[in-house]
Design a protein around this motif. Sequence first.
Motif, PDB file in Angstrom:
ATOM      1  N   ARG A 262     -36.327  75.300  15.660  1.00 11.57           N
ATOM      2  CA  ARG A 262     -36.115  75.195  17.076  1.00 11.57           C
ATOM      3  C   ARG A 262     -34.761  74.278  17.219  1.00 11.57           C
ATOM      4  O   ARG A 262     -34.694  73.379  16.621  1.00 11.57           O
ATOM      5  CB  ARG A 262     -37.233  74.590  17.762  1.00 11.57           C
ATOM      6  CG  ARG A 262     -37.085  74.445  19.382  1.00 11.57           C
ATOM      7  CD  ARG A 262     -38.247  73.538  19.984  1.00 11.57           C
ATOM      8  NE  ARG A 262     -39.410  74.758  19.917  1.00 11.57           N
ATOM      9  CZ  ARG A 262     -40.500  74.500  19.396  1.00 11.57           C
ATOM     10  NH1 ARG A 262     -40.529  73.724  18.448  1.00 11.57           N
ATOM     11  NH2 ARG A 262     -41.358  75.481  19.449  1.00 11.57           N
ATOM     12  N   GLN A 263     -34.255  74.837  18.097  1.00 13.11           N
ATOM     13  CA  GLN A 263     -32.620  74.030  18.379  1.00 13.11           C
ATOM     14  C   GLN A 263     -32.781  73.713  20.046  1.00 13.11           C
ATOM     15  O   GLN A 263     -33.039  74.311  20.950  1.00 13.11           O
ATOM     16  CB  GLN A 263     -31.564  75.188  18.130  1.00 13.11           C
ATOM     17  CG  GLN A 263     -31.545  75.547  16.617  1.00 13.11           C
ATOM     18  CD  GLN A 263     -30.349  76.621  16.455  1.00 13.11           C
ATOM     19  OE1 GLN A 263     -29.225  76.025  16.725  1.00 13.11           O
ATOM     20  NE2 GLN A 263     -30.533  77.568  16.098  1.00 13.11           N
ATOM     21  N   TYR A 264     -32.295  72.485  19.957  1.00 17.10           N
ATOM     22  CA  TYR A 264     -31.880  71.806  21.283  1.00 17.10           C
ATOM     23  C   TYR A 264     -30.422  71.650  21.714  1.00 17.10           C
ATOM     24  O   TYR A 264     -29.804  70.767  21.283  1.00 17.10           O
ATOM     25  CB  TYR A 264     -32.746  70.549  21.513  1.00 17.10           C
ATOM     26  CG  TYR A 264     -34.070  70.412  21.216  1.00 17.10           C
ATOM     27  CD1 TYR A 264     -35.074  70.464  22.313  1.00 17.10           C
ATOM     28  CD2 TYR A 264     -34.663  70.552  19.709  1.00 17.10           C
ATOM     29  CE1 TYR A 264     -36.295  70.820  22.143  1.00 17.10           C
ATOM     30  CE2 TYR A 264     -35.929  70.548  19.789  1.00 17.10           C
ATOM     31  CZ  TYR A 264     -36.832  70.705  20.695  1.00 17.10           C
ATOM     32  OH  TYR A 264     -38.466  70.632  20.193  1.00 17.10           O
ATOM     33  N   ASN A 265     -29.881  72.610  22.505  1.00 12.04           N
ATOM     34  CA  ASN A 265     -28.550  72.774  22.809  1.00 12.04           C
ATOM     35  C   ASN A 265     -28.203  72.065  24.104  1.00 12.04           C
ATOM     36  O   ASN A 265     -28.901  72.690  25.231  1.00 12.04           O
ATOM     37  CB  ASN A 265     -28.025  74.198  22.786  1.00 12.04           C
ATOM     38  CG  ASN A 265     -28.208  74.879  21.314  1.00 12.04           C
ATOM     39  OD1 ASN A 265     -27.772  74.404  20.172  1.00 12.04           O
ATOM     40  ND2 ASN A 265     -28.783  76.155  21.252  1.00 12.04           N
ATOM     41  N   PRO A 266     -27.322  71.111  24.372  1.00  9.96           N
ATOM     42  CA  PRO A 266     -27.023  70.507  25.480  1.00  9.96           C
ATOM     43  C   PRO A 266     -26.449  71.439  26.594  1.00  9.96           C
ATOM     44  O   PRO A 266     -25.771  72.786  26.051  1.00  9.96           O
ATOM     45  CB  PRO A 266     -25.654  69.616  24.980  1.00  9.96           C
ATOM     46  CG  PRO A 266     -25.873  69.380  23.476  1.00  9.96           C
ATOM     47  CD  PRO A 266     -26.611  70.548  23.060  1.00  9.96           C
ATOM     48  N   ARG A 267     -27.116  71.470  27.488  1.00  9.14           N
ATOM     49  CA  ARG A 267     -26.783  72.609  28.429  1.00  9.14           C
ATOM     50  C   ARG A 267     -25.602  72.182  29.356  1.00  9.14           C
ATOM     51  O   ARG A 267     -25.380  71.267  30.109  1.00  9.14           O
ATOM     52  CB  ARG A 267     -27.831  72.739  29.688  1.00  9.14           C
ATOM     53  CG  ARG A 267     -27.695  73.856  30.672  1.00  9.14           C
ATOM     54  CD  ARG A 267     -29.186  73.994  31.616  1.00  9.14           C
ATOM     55  NE  ARG A 267     -30.210  74.039  31.137  1.00  9.14           N
ATOM     56  CZ  ARG A 267     -31.238  73.183  31.002  1.00  9.14           C
ATOM     57  NH1 ARG A 267     -31.319  72.015  31.825  1.00  9.14           N
ATOM     58  NH2 ARG A 267     -32.425  73.615  30.464  1.00  9.14           N
ATOM     59  N   LEU A 268     -24.510  73.071  29.398  1.00 12.22           N
ATOM     60  CA  LEU A 268     -23.093  73.181  29.865  1.00 12.22           C
ATOM     61  C   LEU A 268     -23.461  73.214  31.329  1.00 12.22           C
ATOM     62  O   LEU A 268     -23.788  74.561  31.902  1.00 12.22           O
ATOM     63  CB  LEU A 268     -22.334  74.048  29.549  1.00 12.22           C
ATOM     64  CG  LEU A 268     -20.748  73.976  29.983  1.00 12.22           C
ATOM     65  CD1 LEU A 268     -20.238  72.657  29.994  1.00 12.22           C
ATOM     66  CD2 LEU A 268     -19.957  75.113  29.429  1.00 12.22           C
ATOM     67  N   VAL A 269     -23.315  72.620  32.378  1.00 12.35           N
ATOM     68  CA  VAL A 269     -23.559  72.843  33.931  1.00 12.35           C
ATOM     69  C   VAL A 269     -22.075  72.805  34.548  1.00 12.35           C
ATOM     70  O   VAL A 269     -22.288  73.222  35.727  1.00 12.35           O
ATOM     71  CB  VAL A 269     -24.441  71.749  34.279  1.00 12.35           C
ATOM     72  CG1 VAL A 269     -25.599  71.628  33.792  1.00 12.35           C
ATOM     73  CG2 VAL A 269     -23.736  70.084  34.204  1.00 12.35           C
ATOM     74  N   HIS A 270     -21.074  72.435  33.934  1.00 13.25           N
ATOM     75  CA  HIS A 270     -19.851  72.490  34.738  1.00 13.25           C
ATOM     76  C   HIS A 270     -18.681  72.437  33.671  1.00 13.25           C
ATOM     77  O   HIS A 270     -18.726  71.701  32.661  1.00 13.25           O
ATOM     78  CB  HIS A 270     -19.756  71.232  35.881  1.00 13.25           C
ATOM     79  CG  HIS A 270     -18.424  71.338  36.434  1.00 13.25           C
ATOM     80  ND1 HIS A 270     -17.953  72.145  37.409  1.00 13.25           N
ATOM     81  CD2 HIS A 270     -17.165  70.657  36.157  1.00 13.25           C
ATOM     82  CE1 HIS A 270     -16.999  71.748  37.817  1.00 13.25           C
ATOM     83  NE2 HIS A 270     -16.241  70.957  37.007  1.00 13.25           N
ATOM     84  N   LYS A 271     -17.535  73.196  33.885  1.00 13.93           N
ATOM     85  CA  LYS A 271     -16.570  73.135  32.930  1.00 13.93           C
ATOM     86  C   LYS A 271     -15.318  73.540  33.875  1.00 13.93           C
ATOM     87  O   LYS A 271     -15.264  74.684  34.589  1.00 13.93           O
ATOM     88  CB  LYS A 271     -16.685  74.067  31.807  1.00 13.93           C
ATOM     89  CG  LYS A 271     -15.508  73.951  30.803  1.00 13.93           C
ATOM     90  CD  LYS A 271     -16.030  74.760  29.526  1.00 13.93           C
ATOM     91  CE  LYS A 271     -14.812  74.444  28.563  1.00 13.93           C
ATOM     92  NZ  LYS A 271     -15.001  75.153  27.161  1.00 13.93           N
ATOM     93  N   GLU A 272     -14.327  72.835  33.333  1.00 12.55           N
ATOM     94  CA  GLU A 272     -13.021  73.305  34.363  1.00 12.55           C
ATOM     95  C   GLU A 272     -11.678  72.757  33.447  1.00 12.55           C
ATOM     96  O   GLU A 272     -11.673  72.022  32.623  1.00 12.55           O
ATOM     97  CB  GLU A 272     -12.871  72.681  35.738  1.00 12.55           C
ATOM     98  CG  GLU A 272     -12.844  71.111  35.735  1.00 12.55           C
ATOM     99  CD  GLU A 272     -12.709  70.636  37.300  1.00 12.55           C
ATOM    100  OE1 GLU A 272     -11.452  70.583  37.724  1.00 12.55           O
ATOM    101  OE2 GLU A 272     -13.691  70.294  37.758  1.00 12.55           O
ATOM    102  N   TYR A 273     -10.484  73.771  33.782  1.00 15.88           N
ATOM    103  CA  TYR A 273      -9.403  73.505  33.036  1.00 15.88           C
ATOM    104  C   TYR A 273      -8.609  72.481  33.926  1.00 15.88           C
ATOM    105  O   TYR A 273      -8.680  72.258  35.110  1.00 15.88           O
ATOM    106  CB  TYR A 273      -8.722  74.813  33.114  1.00 15.88           C
ATOM    107  CG  TYR A 273      -7.346  74.650  32.435  1.00 15.88           C
ATOM    108  CD1 TYR A 273      -7.341  74.125  30.881  1.00 15.88           C
ATOM    109  CD2 TYR A 273      -6.177  75.122  32.822  1.00 15.88           C
ATOM    110  CE1 TYR A 273      -6.106  74.207  30.477  1.00 15.88           C
ATOM    111  CE2 TYR A 273      -5.036  75.112  32.163  1.00 15.88           C
ATOM    112  CZ  TYR A 273      -4.997  74.641  30.860  1.00 15.88           C
ATOM    113  OH  TYR A 273      -3.902  74.564  30.192  1.00 15.88           O
ATOM    114  N   CYS A 274      -7.847  71.644  33.484  1.00 18.62           N
ATOM    115  CA  CYS A 274      -6.730  70.709  33.790  1.00 18.62           C
ATOM    116  C   CYS A 274      -5.793  71.095  34.895  1.00 18.62           C
ATOM    117  O   CYS A 274      -5.486  70.514  35.637  1.00 18.62           O
ATOM    118  CB  CYS A 274      -6.009  70.017  32.848  1.00 18.62           C
ATOM    119  SG  CYS A 274      -4.869  71.062  31.862  1.00 18.62           S
TER     120      CYS A 274
END
Length: 323
Positions: A262-274
């Motif tokens: 079983r793998q627990y992957n951090p959930r990406l909730v936001h991402k933006e470029y500079c």
Amino acid sequence: MKNIGFIGCGKIAPFHAEVLIHLGKRIKAVSNRSISERVKEFQLEYNVESIYTDWKEMIENEELDAIWLMTSWDSIENIVIELIKYKIPLFVEKPIALSSEGVNKIIEEKQKYGTKLQIGHNRRFYNFIPKLKSKLKDSDVLRSVQVEIPETTKNKDKKNKDFLWVHNSSHVVDLLTYLLGELKVIDICKSKYDDESFNTFNGLLKTKEEVPVHLISNWNAPANFGIKFYTNNKIIELKPIEFYSIYEGFDIQEPTLETPVRQYNPRLVHKEYCNKSEDEFKPGFLEQAKYFFKEDAEGSNKFEPTSLEEALCTSKLIEEILA
């Protein structure tokens, strides 16, 4: 403020030129150690009126409203000290000096003449930096920080390696201290790996609020520069520095035949470029130039350029790490 003089015409010069032209400025003259083919091409590309091999001659002969100093990293310090005396508004690419002693000398000269001076730490002008700074101060409790500075020494001579923290790593150190405040070194473990210079720096720093900052600097490792902030329930990450990502909770991946755990992957909730997606300029360059000229108050007011006092703080911190 329209007529700009360039001192230095290396690889970084066109990035600044594009922004200045976009803002309606004129690159009136350029001073470079030699009038090479590259400099001639630059003159044609940006309609530069005059080229000099002596920057003092350029200043004496031209009426300039501002100067962009972009000479080699190991020559800037001495030129800045002389340039300040002319009282012409000055934009200086990093590093402004190679030591805290050098920064102190520049501070003393600036106090004498009052010359406007802005340092080119463009990463402070990434779109998400003001938001991140506010979030770190006002939101979830910050528990720890991890900063990764891998660097590369490929094709670099000994002098370049010895000052690599100053002329390159400093852009991450400056951003780190800007976001967290003054840092204190608790312990640094240095070592050499297949090289005559120290190239492995791992250790612990802390903020005034006692937040631990873990430094990982394994040169020539296959890694990106990055800063990771651990809050009570989130991870905020700049990696590479040009991307701002927030992780919250986990996505659980159940076992399969191919991956029987079983793998627990951090959930990406936001991402933006500079940068804005439509911005064609090198990240941060447009906003830092706007700030210099103060011609876009609405956009510029949210950013804070590196002060000489902050450059001194960064220089002292680097010297502590290298001690």
